[in-house]
Design a protein around this motif. Structure first.
Motif, short mmCIF file in Angstrom:
data_model
loop_
_atom_site.label_atom_id
_atom_site.label_comp_id
_atom_site.label_asym_id
_atom_site.label_seq_id
_atom_site.Cartn_x
_atom_site.Cartn_y
_atom_site.Cartn_z
N TYR A 1 -6.93 7.90 3.66
CA TYR A 1 -5.86 7.25 4.40
C TYR A 1 -6.09 7.90 5.86
CZ TYR A 1 -1.62 5.71 6.57
OH TYR A 1 -0.76 5.02 7.42
N ARG A 2 -6.31 7.05 6.76
CA ARG A 2 -6.80 7.52 8.25
C ARG A 2 -5.76 7.34 9.18
NH1 ARG A 2 -11.89 8.74 7.13
NH2 ARG A 2 -13.16 7.47 5.97
N GLY A 3 -4.27 6.80 8.80
CA GLY A 3 -3.37 6.81 9.45
C GLY A 3 -3.04 8.13 10.13
N ALA B 1 -10.07 16.55 -5.31
CA ALA B 1 -9.05 15.39 -5.43
C ALA B 1 -9.84 14.08 -4.84
CB ALA B 1 -8.05 16.07 -4.32
N ARG B 2 -10.88 14.13 -3.62
CA ARG B 2 -11.21 12.99 -3.51
C ARG B 2 -12.21 12.17 -4.31
NH1 ARG B 2 -14.55 12.13 2.30
NH2 ARG B 2 -14.82 10.11 2.19
N ARG B 3 -12.74 12.91 -5.30
CA ARG B 3 -13.52 12.29 -6.11
C ARG B 3 -12.79 11.56 -7.33
NH1 ARG B 3 -15.08 13.37 -11.13
NH2 ARG B 3 -14.28 15.61 -11.29
N ILE B 4 -11.74 12.30 -7.52
CA ILE B 4 -10.71 11.76 -8.59
C ILE B 4 -10.20 10.42 -8.10
CG2 ILE B 4 -8.70 12.16 -9.91
CD1 ILE B 4 -9.47 14.85 -10.02
N ALA B 5 -9.70 10.59 -6.69
CA ALA B 5 -8.88 9.31 -6.15
C ALA B 5 -9.82 8.31 -5.99
CB ALA B 5 -8.43 9.90 -4.80
N ASN B 6 -11.09 8.53 -5.55
CA ASN B 6 -11.90 7.31 -5.50
C ASN B 6 -12.43 6.63 -6.62
OD1 ASN B 6 -12.24 7.68 -2.63
ND2 ASN B 6 -14.25 8.76 -2.80
N ARG B 7 -12.41 7.39 -7.71
CA ARG B 7 -12.66 6.95 -9.26
C ARG B 7 -11.30 5.97 -9.54
NH1 ARG B 7 -12.07 10.15 -13.67
NH2 ARG B 7 -12.15 11.87 -12.44
N ARG C 1 0.86 -1.36 0.09
CA ARG C 1 0.06 -0.24 -0.18
C ARG C 1 0.76 1.21 -0.22
NH1 ARG C 1 -4.43 0.85 3.94
NH2 ARG C 1 -2.78 0.99 5.41
N TYR C 2 0.36 2.23 -0.53
CA TYR C 2 1.07 3.53 -0.88
C TYR C 2 0.19 4.74 -0.50
CZ TYR C 2 4.35 0.66 -3.17
OH TYR C 2 5.07 -0.71 -3.40
N VAL C 3 0.66 5.76 0.16
CA VAL C 3 -0.12 6.96 0.43
C VAL C 3 0.54 8.11 -0.30
CG1 VAL C 3 -0.57 8.65 2.19
CG2 VAL C 3 -0.64 6.28 2.59
N ILE C 4 -0.30 9.06 -0.72
CA ILE C 4 -0.04 10.13 -1.65
C ILE C 4 -0.76 11.47 -1.10
CG2 ILE C 4 -1.41 9.75 -3.65
CD1 ILE C 4 1.27 10.92 -5.21
N GLY D 1 -1.21 13.12 7.02
CA GLY D 1 -2.61 13.86 7.18
C GLY D 1 -2.56 14.19 5.56
N GLY D 2 -4.00 14.15 5.27
CA GLY D 2 -4.49 14.62 3.79
C GLY D 2 -4.11 13.96 2.79
N GLY D 3 -3.97 12.46 2.94
CA GLY D 3 -3.57 11.67 2.14
C GLY D 3 -4.71 10.63 1.61
N PHE D 4 -4.37 9.98 0.55
CA PHE D 4 -5.04 8.72 -0.12
C PHE D 4 -4.25 7.66 -0.27
CE2 PHE D 4 -7.54 12.55 -1.91
CZ PHE D 4 -8.54 12.40 -1.23
#
Length: 138
Positions: A107-109, A95-101, A80-83, A113-116
């Motif tokens: 990312y809740r770790g 950004a969330r709409r694009i990332a989910n697509r 797994r990777y976070v960006i 903060g503020g990542g996907f």
């Protein structure tokens, strides 16, 4: 300033980081509490180096403009990777709409903060999909 992380060690499983960014005193205090050990597990501390930065091809990295960071594997063992959300768009909701697509999730770790986050076996292709999705929106 050197920071420390709390690592939960299991007798029959791989260790997991449960807390980051502590001072040495905070880490020692945590590990001395009675609720930090039990049958089959205990908490210890180690130097905190933070999430490991991942390297991409120079051209892809330059076009993306943000870094991927390696985090704990998925429950199934996949990498797994976070960006950061700014890699997708300037506004968080877009950004969330694009990332989910693209298959990313919030990312809740506590260590980022503020990542996907996504699971990826080919990080170059994942980065290129972000670049292409940004281009399609613009």
């Amino acid at each position: 300033m050197q920071t420390y992380k709390i690592v939960r060690f299991y007798f029959n499983d791989a260790p997991r980081t449960i807390k980051r960014g502590l001072t040495l005193e905070q880490a020692r205090e945590h590990c001395q509490r009675d609720d930090t050990r039990g049958p089959g597990w205990f908490d210890g501390y180690d130097h905190d180096t933070g999430p490991a930065k991942c390297h991409l091809d120079h051209k892809t990295q330059e076009a993306l403009g943000h870094d991927f960071y390696r985090v704990n594997n998925s429950r199934a063992g996949g990498p797994r990777y976070v960006i950061h959300y700014l890699a997708f768009a300037d506004e968080y909701h877009e950004a969330r709409r694009i990332a989910n697509r693209l298959g990313f999730r919030v990312y809740r770790g506590r260590d980022f903060g503020g990542g996907f986050v996504c699971q990826s076996y080919n990080l170059e292709n994942t980065a290129e999909s972000i670049i292409n999705a940004r281009g399609a929106v613009a």
